[in-house]
Motif scaffolding. Sequence first.
Motif, PDB file in Angstrom:
ATOM      1  N   SER A 145       0.820  -1.205   0.000  1.00  0.00           N
ATOM      2  CA  SER A 145       0.000   0.000   0.000  1.00  0.00           C
ATOM      3  C   SER A 145       0.859   1.261   0.000  1.00  0.00           C
ATOM      4  N   ILE A 146       1.908   1.257   0.788  1.00  0.00           N
ATOM      5  CA  ILE A 146       2.816   2.410   0.846  1.00  0.00           C
ATOM      6  C   ILE A 146       3.487   2.619  -0.507  1.00  0.00           C
ATOM      7  N   GLU A 147       3.887   1.519  -1.133  1.00  0.00           N
ATOM      8  CA  GLU A 147       4.617   1.615  -2.388  1.00  0.00           C
ATOM      9  C   GLU A 147       3.731   2.018  -3.569  1.00  0.00           C
ATOM     10  N   ASN A 148       2.519   1.445  -3.632  1.00  0.00           N
ATOM     11  CA  ASN A 148       1.691   1.635  -4.830  1.00  0.00           C
ATOM     12  C   ASN A 148       0.511   2.592  -4.636  1.00  0.00           C
ATOM     13  N   LYS A 149       0.137   2.826  -3.390  1.00  0.00           N
ATOM     14  CA  LYS A 149      -0.962   3.745  -3.083  1.00  0.00           C
ATOM     15  C   LYS A 149      -2.248   3.375  -3.839  1.00  0.00           C
ATOM     16  N   ASP A 150      -2.547   2.089  -3.884  1.00  0.00           N
ATOM     17  CA  ASP A 150      -3.752   1.659  -4.592  1.00  0.00           C
ATOM     18  C   ASP A 150      -4.500   0.554  -3.859  1.00  0.00           C
ATOM     19  N   ILE A 151      -4.252   0.404  -2.556  1.00  0.00           N
ATOM     20  CA  ILE A 151      -4.925  -0.614  -1.761  1.00  0.00           C
ATOM     21  C   ILE A 151      -6.043   0.031  -0.947  1.00  0.00           C
ATOM     22  N   VAL A 152      -7.241  -0.500  -1.084  1.00  0.00           N
ATOM     23  CA  VAL A 152      -8.367  -0.130  -0.229  1.00  0.00           C
ATOM     24  C   VAL A 152      -8.741  -1.385   0.545  1.00  0.00           C
ATOM     25  N   GLN A 153      -8.544  -1.336   1.847  1.00  0.00           N
ATOM     26  CA  GLN A 153      -8.742  -2.525   2.683  1.00  0.00           C
ATOM     27  C   GLN A 153      -9.683  -2.192   3.826  1.00  0.00           C
ATOM     28  N   ALA A 154     -10.607  -3.117   4.096  1.00  0.00           N
ATOM     29  CA  ALA A 154     -11.562  -2.924   5.194  1.00  0.00           C
ATOM     30  C   ALA A 154     -11.465  -4.097   6.161  1.00  0.00           C
ATOM     31  N   ASN A 155     -11.954  -3.877   7.372  1.00  0.00           N
ATOM     32  CA  ASN A 155     -11.747  -4.860   8.439  1.00  0.00           C
ATOM     33  C   ASN A 155     -12.852  -5.919   8.505  1.00  0.00           C
ATOM     34  N   PHE A 156     -13.071  -6.611   7.398  1.00  0.00           N
ATOM     35  CA  PHE A 156     -13.908  -7.810   7.382  1.00  0.00           C
ATOM     36  C   PHE A 156     -13.043  -8.987   6.947  1.00  0.00           C
ATOM     37  N   VAL A 157     -13.430 -10.178   7.333  1.00  0.00           N
ATOM     38  CA  VAL A 157     -12.663 -11.366   6.973  1.00  0.00           C
ATOM     39  C   VAL A 157     -12.814 -11.619   5.479  1.00  0.00           C
ATOM     40  N   ASP A 158     -11.692 -11.736   4.791  1.00  0.00           N
ATOM     41  CA  ASP A 158     -11.717 -11.959   3.347  1.00  0.00           C
ATOM     42  C   ASP A 158     -11.993 -13.431   3.075  1.00  0.00           C
ATOM     43  N   ALA A 159     -13.238 -13.750   2.686  1.00  0.00           N
ATOM     44  CA  ALA A 159     -13.650 -15.126   2.438  1.00  0.00           C
ATOM     45  C   ALA A 159     -14.704 -15.132   1.342  1.00  0.00           C
ATOM     46  N   TYR A 160     -14.921 -16.296   0.735  1.00  0.00           N
ATOM     47  CA  TYR A 160     -15.825 -16.404  -0.413  1.00  0.00           C
ATOM     48  C   TYR A 160     -17.214 -15.851  -0.099  1.00  0.00           C
ATOM     49  N   TYR A 161     -17.766 -16.242   1.032  1.00  0.00           N
ATOM     50  CA  TYR A 161     -19.125 -15.822   1.357  1.00  0.00           C
ATOM     51  C   TYR A 161     -19.192 -14.380   1.861  1.00  0.00           C
ATOM     52  N   ASN A 162     -18.059 -13.687   1.863  1.00  0.00           N
ATOM     53  CA  ASN A 162     -18.049 -12.263   2.188  1.00  0.00           C
ATOM     54  C   ASN A 162     -17.819 -11.395   0.949  1.00  0.00           C
ATOM     55  N   ASN A 163     -18.008 -11.994  -0.230  1.00  0.00           N
ATOM     56  CA  ASN A 163     -17.822 -11.219  -1.457  1.00  0.00           C
ATOM     57  C   ASN A 163     -18.796 -10.053  -1.563  1.00  0.00           C
ATOM     58  N   THR A 164     -20.001 -10.239  -1.036  1.00  0.00           N
ATOM     59  CA  THR A 164     -20.963  -9.127  -1.056  1.00  0.00           C
ATOM     60  C   THR A 164     -20.446  -7.968  -0.224  1.00  0.00           C
TER      61      THR A 164
END
Length: 368
Positions: A145-164
């Motif tokens: 993120s520091i290097e590319n400045k293109d990461i948007v990250q949120a504090n939910f568990v990254d899993a298939y059923y959390n795609n919504t």
Amino acid sequence: MFHVSRRTSKILKILVVLSVVFYFFGVFSMMFEVRYEDIDQLFIPDLPKYIKQLQLNQTPDLPPINYYEYNFINIDSSKCDLVDGEYSLTLVYIIKSAPDNFKRREAIRKSWGFEKRFSDVPIRRVFMLGLPSSNDVQYKIDQESIENKDIVQANFVDAYYNNTIKTMMGMKWAVTKCNRSKFYFFSDDDMYVSTKNVLRFVRNPLEYPYYLEVPFTSYDNQNKQNENSKQVGQIYDIELPGNAELYAGYMFFNSRPLRQLYSKWYISIAEYPFSRYPPYITAGAFVLSKEALHKLYYASFYIKHFRFDDIYLALLAKGSNVIPVHCNEFYFYKKHYSDYKYVIASHGYDDPEELQKVWNNEKFRGNA
């Protein structure tokens, strides 16, 4: 004492087995489905009015019932600031990526996600992530993120059923942090995408690619020959009105909920009682105009969460009166590679090297 004959016992056993089979395969569930024609009962009355009130930053007459209250933990607040002295953008890529897919993200940066692909078309790119399963991966994401400045990250568990959740957080970022673009293209990180064809498509979505009567040479060569070329303008000038409601991709019609318990896409009657889904755009790649983005986003305040993102977006579109647009040039499967002249997006490029090779080939041919 009550005695059961062997014949009766055998029949009872067969009935029990059949009942279990019918239950497992969803036969009983289908008996209790509500007909699709009654789907409007799913939506709050006057929903378009409340959406409009939220769009105008007014307090809606009816308080929202659904929120995605996750926080952004990695975000570059300057991503959508001034662009060459202007605030407007033409296209923003919001790419849904798994936390540890570092090589895929880098391949996209070097191919279709390159922000300076066309000098006169302001484009931005972000990758939408949830939380990884390890601190080591999170450390690498922070450095990325520091290097590319293109990461948007949120504090939910990254899993298939959390795609919504991932999709809706991408929309939340777009509406609240990057609200000045004409179009927003949502994509998975295993897609081939042609920025050139995206821009061609949004110019005339109902007649693409038929309105392109003759092949065009590459934009780069045209621009070197004549920066004011009328032909360049015909390809890249955006003709849709500013309030156009474009929601487009590859659409499925008359799809039924899967009631089989063994299915990865199993849906119970309690979750969704209707016999069919609304026409839905596959979530691997789709494009939204700014107006459609806002309507879908604010519709989510009044339509309860659904675990499959493409179906949830279809429900949002149905409730907000946004009509999906189908285009055959969005491929939900991996289109055999020969010539991607009019291909907008193709699934199945999980190999970063293959993606870059195909994209470079198509760039050379003037199709990317």
